[in-house]
Design a protein around this motif. Structure first.
Motif: not given
Length: 353
Positions: A261-272
């Motif tokens: 899981t790439r927390f450093d990606r904006p889309a991933t962090m926003e979804a998380t």
């Protein structure tokens, strides 16, 4: 009070920042990364190895050894290439962590590059001899208190099969203590659950939910689990976290995600964060009035919120992949031993035939 009712505003811009060498060096200093693990130390090590391999190749060529054993040259080049690839991956991971740190600091949250020996109550953390977490972001905002990061762990010698793959996690607080419940993902196993809940109840969900998840619950707490995991909550779990596994333990909610899981990606962090915000709200609403009627009056007077049977699922949980790998090694060892004992006779028998 009015501020608590306002939605959480998050600045995702830092996750889009390009990081230069100066930014990485500044991050290493601010994050307190030990000197031995810093960028230029790793780069120096790779350059020294490359020079050593080049000198070795020249010496082998001049002495004629390389012509007699060209495989030595392949090994030398291979080691140099492997070191270069390892450094590139190290630099990429360092850049991702630096971007994540900037994101946390801009939003007023705490950040740790590495946490050693953390003792979280989740079963995924409790089985390990040594736990190491990387890129941990922590918020104490009353609207959404959480911690997230990636976990890398080493199992104990007695639990050799519990060595597990890295996983990402989100930790959320619950308003009260609840029974130990694990929502196991049928399609994507993230944490070792084989044997977890031994002697407990394995609850089949209804309809579409059964295709995605299985509930592991202490025996006698099936109705409590259904009280918390209502159909409307399960529908949102599938919508927001179909690829996750969930654990309720003590007064904590854990959402486990794949290690990549790439927390450093904006889309991933926003979804998380959207997942964390809704899960925190929905699970808090389902658990804030929870009371364990099985705890008994004596436990209640002693301040024990959950009965002994409901506090922990039995078993320690092992990884199915680890079990398969262990079985494979044992079978291979048995095959090698059998061949060493009887292989000569078999070959002679086939040759005679």
């Amino acid at each position: 009070m009015e501020a608590l009712n306002q939605p959480l505003q998050v600045e995702l811009g830092p996750l889009r920042e390009r990081m230069g060498i100066g930014d990485l060096l500044r991050y290493e200093r601010l994050a307190g990364i030990p000197l031995r693990r810093r960028f230029f130390v790793a780069l120096t090590g790779v350059l020294l190895l490359a020079i050593a391999m080049l000198v070795a190749l020249v010496w082998l060529d001049r002495t004629g050894i390389l012509a007699q054993a060209p495989v030595l040259g392949i090994f030398a080049v291979g080691y140099a290439v492997l070191a270069a690839v390892g450094f590139v991956w190290y630099a990429i991971d360092l850049t991702r962590r630096a971007r994540l740190a900037l994101f946390a600091w801009v939003n007023g949250w705490a950040y740790a590059d590495s946490l050693e020996g953390t003792r979280r109550p989740g079963s995924a953390f409790a089985r390990t001899l040594r736990s190491r977490e990387r890129g941990v972001v922590a918020s104490d905002d009353e609207r959404l208190p959480f911690e997230l990061g990636r976990n890398f762990s080493i199992g104990t010698r007695d639990w050799g099969a519990t060595v597990q793959r890295p996983f990402a996690f989100v930790e959320l607080p619950l308003p009260v203590k609840v029974p130990h419940i694990v929502l196991k993902n049928r399609r994507r196993s993230i944490i070792p659950t084989l044997g977890l809940g031994r002697g407990g109840a394995r609850m089949e969900l209804e309809g579409e939910f059964a295709k995605h998840f299985l509930l592991l619950v202490p025996e006698g707490y099936q109705q409590d689990a259904l009280y918390i995991f209502t159909p409307d909550l399960m529908a949102r779990v599938i919508d927001l976290g179909a690829g996750a596994e969930i654990e309720l333990v003590e007064d904590r909610l854990y959402v486990y995600l794949p290690g990549g899981t790439r927390f450093d990606r904006p889309a991933t962090m926003e979804a998380t964060l959207r997942l964390a915000e809704e899960f925190q709200r929905r699970f808090a609403a389902r658990t804030e009035l929870y009371r364990d009627d099985q705890a008994g009056d004596l436990a209640a007077r002693a301040g024990v919120a959950i009965g002994l049977r409901g506090q922990r699922l039995a078993g320690s949980g092992v990884s199915l992949m680890a079990v398969a790998a262990t079985a494979g090694v044992l079978l291979l060892s048995a095959g090698v031993t059998a061949f060493s004992l009887f292989g000569g006779d078999l070959l002679r028998a086939w040759g005679a035939g």
